[in-house]
Each structure stands twice: as C-alpha cells, then as structure tokens.
Motif scaffolding. Structure first.
Motif, PDB file in Angstrom:
ATOM      1  N   PRO A 187      49.086 -22.286  16.931  1.00  0.00           N
ATOM      2  CA  PRO A 187      48.974 -21.177  15.967  1.00  0.00           C
ATOM      3  C   PRO A 187      50.211 -20.302  15.918  1.00  0.00           C
ATOM      4  N   VAL A 191      52.781 -19.366  12.514  1.00  0.00           N
ATOM      5  CA  VAL A 191      52.806 -18.044  11.864  1.00  0.00           C
ATOM      6  C   VAL A 191      53.991 -17.189  12.293  1.00  0.00           C
ATOM      7  N   SER A 192      54.907 -17.729  13.086  1.00  0.00           N
ATOM      8  CA  SER A 192      55.992 -16.908  13.634  1.00  0.00           C
ATOM      9  C   SER A 192      57.286 -17.007  12.843  1.00  0.00           C
ATOM     10  N   LEU A 201      52.756 -13.532   5.010  1.00  0.00           N
ATOM     11  CA  LEU A 201      51.422 -13.437   5.596  1.00  0.00           C
ATOM     12  C   LEU A 201      50.740 -12.145   5.163  1.00  0.00           C
ATOM     13  N   GLU A 203      49.097  -8.538   5.484  1.00  0.00           N
ATOM     14  CA  GLU A 203      49.673  -7.445   6.272  1.00  0.00           C
ATOM     15  C   GLU A 203      49.070  -7.350   7.670  1.00  0.00           C
ATOM     16  N   ALA A 204      47.740  -7.491   7.774  1.00  0.00           N
ATOM     17  CA  ALA A 204      47.093  -7.380   9.082  1.00  0.00           C
ATOM     18  C   ALA A 204      47.561  -8.487  10.017  1.00  0.00           C
ATOM     19  N   LEU A 205      47.646  -9.717   9.504  1.00  0.00           N
ATOM     20  CA  LEU A 205      48.090 -10.834  10.323  1.00  0.00           C
ATOM     21  C   LEU A 205      49.564 -10.701  10.672  1.00  0.00           C
ATOM     22  N   ARG A 206      50.344 -10.163   9.735  1.00  0.00           N
ATOM     23  CA  ARG A 206      51.779  -9.995   9.987  1.00  0.00           C
ATOM     24  C   ARG A 206      52.025  -9.014  11.127  1.00  0.00           C
ATOM     25  N   VAL A 208      50.134  -8.611  13.695  1.00  0.00           N
ATOM     26  CA  VAL A 208      49.826  -9.305  14.950  1.00  0.00           C
ATOM     27  C   VAL A 208      50.920 -10.304  15.301  1.00  0.00           C
ATOM     28  N   THR A 209      51.316 -11.096  14.333  1.00  0.00           N
ATOM     29  CA  THR A 209      52.319 -12.129  14.615  1.00  0.00           C
ATOM     30  C   THR A 209      53.671 -11.531  14.977  1.00  0.00           C
ATOM     31  N   SER A 215      58.035 -15.048  17.504  1.00  0.00           N
ATOM     32  CA  SER A 215      58.507 -14.236  16.372  1.00  0.00           C
ATOM     33  C   SER A 215      59.766 -13.460  16.743  1.00  0.00           C
TER      34      SER A 215
END
Length: 261
Positions: A187, A191-192, A201, A203-206, A208-209, A215
């Motif tokens: 994962p 997403v990194s 991505l 905004e919420a996921l961005r 976190v990543t 990243s």
C-alpha cells in the motif's frame, strides 16, 4: 540477569566484523544478487514507463518515464533493504542460528543487530545505485545532482532496514512477512508518489501518506533527479532519521526480549 530490553543501544566497532562476515558470504553470489534486485524495478520502469507513458505524455512537466525513474530508485532501495532484513536476517537469527554462534564471541547482541542494519543499507545502496546508473545512462534524469542521491539511498536503506528488523524480531516463521508486505509495503508503494503524483489523492488520504517514510524519500529523490533542489529537504531528512532511529531502538528491544531470556 539479562539487560533491560528497552535501554538505549550500546554500540561498538565490534559490529564491523559481523558486517564483514555478511559481506564475504554475499560476495560469492554478488552478481546474481545485484541482477535480482535490479530486475524488478527495471521491469516496472520500462513496462509502465513506456506503456502508460504512451497514454500519459507528461506528468508534472516531464515525461512519465522520467517521473517514474525517480520513484523506482526509492522503490528499489526500499525493497532491497526490506528483503535483506526479513528473509536473510531471519535465516541467520532463527533458522541457521548464526547469531547464536557469533554471540559466543565477545560481541554483544546490540552490535549484531546494528551490523545487520548497516549491511541491509549497504545492499540497498548497491541496488539503488544500480538502478540510478540505469536511469542515468538512458537519460531519464538530469545528472546535475545525481551523486547527491547516493547518501539518500543509504539513509532510506537504514530506515527500511530498521522497520523490517522490527517485523523480523516478531516473526515466528517466514510466512509472517507476507502480512508486512500486504498491509504496509505494497500500500505504501502505491500511494507514496512512486507511480503517480500524491497530490491526486483525496485530501484525507494525502495527509496520511505524507507521513509515510517512502513519501519523504520520494519528496527528496525526485527533485534531485530532475535537477532541482528539494523543498523542505531538512524536514524530510529529519523525518527519515526519526523513523530509522525509533525503529532501530524498537527492533533492538524486541530482539533482546526474544534472544536474551
């Protein structure tokens, strides 16, 4: 009485002979090892770079294969360090009992674990440097700051080596490592910012990543390979150093609790 597992690391130059021992064993199979670590990122690079690159002419102002090349350097480094501390270190610790033999010499467990970490970072440096050479020879990167990427590769190797050692300290068998790859490594790879800009991505996921170690590595490595000075480089380097230091301390504590009963 064994030392308290959560005390700070006590390191000495005695880790160097352990590192050298790993190097001498690896040297017998050096070429297949390097080619094996190189094959996976090169396949991704040319397969996705030319395949998706035909559909997506540019990403961030550069060709897709150029965008992908920087991500592959970080990805290759992460993979090399992770596989080394999972499968090879676990074999030496649990299956072959190599660590038990070494600990009969005047070498502390702290030095053995640190040697495993530095060795994993050394192999990651070779793997990352190999893919870096490939992308440079094919003209996929701007060579101005290429050499600056080598210290980053070693640091990334230390970070993912330390994280992998935590998993190794907890693993009862090789099968346990699949959880780590399935739930964390894969994962994070997706997403990194390795294959596409993380800005796409949600905004919420961005948010976190943006905290993930890969990243931070990509945020430094990609600008350097595009001939630019990374923004907030100190912040990203500090985050990577913090990940590595905390993970190594945790891994060492778990190793002490597992092996020094």
């Amino acid at each position: 009485m064994p030392p308290a597992p959560w005390r700070l690391p006590a390191l000495s130059p005695r880790f160097l002979p352990v590192w050298r021992r790993n190097f001498l064993v690896w040297r017998k199979l050096a070429l297949p090892s390097i080619l094996g670590n190189l094959a996976d990122p090169v396949i991704y690079l040319f397969g996705l770079g030319f395949g998706i690159g035909m559909l997506v002419p540019e990403v961030g102002g550069v060709s897709y294969i150029t965008f992908l090349a920087a991500g592959m350097v970080c990805y290759s480094t992460m993979n090399a360090a992770t596989f080394e501390v999972l499968y090879s270190s676990f074999s030496r610790m649990h299956v072959q009992r190599t660590w038990d033999a070494i600990l009969n010499a005047p070498v502390a467990l702290d030095d053995v674990v640190f040697a495993e970490l530095v060795w994993a970072a050394s192999k990651a440096l070779l793997s990352g440097a190999a893919i870096l050479l490939v992308v440079t020879l094919f003209g996929f990167v701007e060579p101005r700051y290429v050499l600056w990427v080598l210290p980053l590769i070693f640091l990334v190797g230390l970070v993912f080596g330390a994280l992998g050692l935590v998993v190794t300290a907890l693993a009862p068998s090789y099968d346990f490592f699949m959880y780590y790859f399935t739930l964390f490594i894969t994962p994070m790879m997706l997403v990194s910012g390795v294959f596409f800009p993380a800005e796409q991505l949600p905004e919420a996921l961005r948010a976190v990543t943006g905290l993930l170690p890969l990243s931070h590595a990509v945020q430094i490595g990609r600008p350097l390979l595009l001939g630019q000075i990374p923004q907030d480089a100190g912040l990203h380097l500090g985050a990577l150093a913090a990940y590595g230091a905390v993970a190594f301390w945790l891994a060492l504590a778990l190793m002490r609790r597992r092996l020094l009963k």
